[in-house]
Design a protein around this motif. Structure first.
Motif, PDB file in Angstrom:
ATOM      1  N   ASP A 194       0.804  -1.226   0.000  1.00  0.00           N
ATOM      2  CA  ASP A 194       0.000   0.000   0.000  1.00  0.00           C
ATOM      3  C   ASP A 194       0.836   1.275   0.000  1.00  0.00           C
ATOM      4  O   ASP A 194       0.290   2.372   0.015  1.00  0.00           O
ATOM      5  N   LYS A 218      -1.058   3.112  -6.523  1.00  0.00           N
ATOM      6  CA  LYS A 218      -2.322   3.404  -5.842  1.00  0.00           C
ATOM      7  C   LYS A 218      -2.425   4.862  -5.381  1.00  0.00           C
ATOM      8  O   LYS A 218      -3.497   5.466  -5.444  1.00  0.00           O
ATOM      9  N   GLN A 260      -3.977   7.616   1.957  1.00  0.00           N
ATOM     10  CA  GLN A 260      -3.646   6.409   1.198  1.00  0.00           C
ATOM     11  C   GLN A 260      -4.896   5.863   0.521  1.00  0.00           C
ATOM     12  O   GLN A 260      -6.014   5.986   1.036  1.00  0.00           O
ATOM     13  N   ASP A 287      -5.573   2.704   0.202  1.00  0.00           N
ATOM     14  CA  ASP A 287      -6.031   1.654   1.110  1.00  0.00           C
ATOM     15  C   ASP A 287      -4.909   1.344   2.099  1.00  0.00           C
ATOM     16  O   ASP A 287      -3.801   1.857   1.970  1.00  0.00           O
ATOM     17  N   ASP A 318      -7.253  -5.857   3.135  1.00  0.00           N
ATOM     18  CA  ASP A 318      -7.533  -4.467   3.471  1.00  0.00           C
ATOM     19  C   ASP A 318      -8.028  -4.383   4.913  1.00  0.00           C
ATOM     20  O   ASP A 318      -8.970  -5.076   5.299  1.00  0.00           O
TER      21      ASP A 318
END
Length: 216
Positions: free
Chosen positions: A15, A99, A45, A47, A56
């Motif tokens: 992540d 991400k 963030q 996730d 998660d």
């Protein structure tokens, strides 16, 4: 002393920034006799992943705050980075790049890039200053440098295909090697896209840092 801006995307490869890549980058910059400053965007963030279970957690975390774990607290908001204060730019990889710096993880070739990250990448390009991108971070490069930019993520066909769709020129590369686009003073290496051990990652990252600082 040459000084490098290092962009971090959190802490933890699922992540955030790939921690081994980030630490090896800072180590090699120091061993080359250069200085560095870490930066990260002050954003949420995408996730937060339990790195034992790859699940998660539902927790909310901040990219800047998490990046401080790697930088021993010495990290600045990306909004404060001034290209003129640095000789080069380096981005470690990790899923945080795919991400938090962009949405490649979800959208692939239809991705978009965080405005601050894009502006900084283009700033170093326009200033004709060298840059190094490793692991998954080269997916950003077609957006930053434009069509025809030469780069590598190793030999992942799906990622290479997405890069080609975005206009990049992907070149297969071994884990201990680098790809150099002399036109843009740009260096890429696969790192943990291929690395099976820290020694594998170390070899390519060392080559990348040495080449970037040589060009600086």
């Amino acid at each position: 002393m040459k000084k490098v801006a290092v962009l971090l995307s959190g802490a933890g490869f699922y992540d955030g920034a790939e921690i081994n890549e980030a630490v090896l980058t800072l180590l090699h910059i120091s061993k080359q006799g250069a200085g560095y400053q870490c930066f990260a965007p002050d954003i949420a963030q995408a996730d937060t992943i339990n790195h034992v279970k790859n699940e998660d957690t539902g927790e909310k975390r901040n990219v800047l705050v998490e990046s401080a774990r790697i930088a021993r607290g010495d990290v600045q908001p990306l909004s404060q980075l001034k290209v003129e204060d640095f000789d080069a730019l380096i981005l470690p990889g990790g899923f945080g790049v795919a991400k938090n710096f962009c949405d490649f993880a979800n959208k692939g070739a239809d991705m978009s890039v965080n405005d601050e990250v894009l502006a900084i990448g283009r700033g170093f390009k326009e200033a004709n200053k060298p840059a190094g991108y490793m692991c998954i971070a080269p997916v950003l490069l077609p957006h930053i440098y434009g069509e025809g930019v030469k780069l590598t993520v190793g030999n992942d066909k799906d990622v290479a295909g997405a890069i080609s769709s975005m206009g990049g020129q992907h070149i297969d590369c071994g884990v201990r090697d680098i790809v150099v686009d002399d036109k843009y003073q740009l260096v890429t290496t696969p790192a943990y896209m291929l690395a099976e051990t820290p020694a594998d990652a170390d070899a390519g990252i060392g080559e990348l840092v040495e080449k970037v600082l040589y060009m600086a």
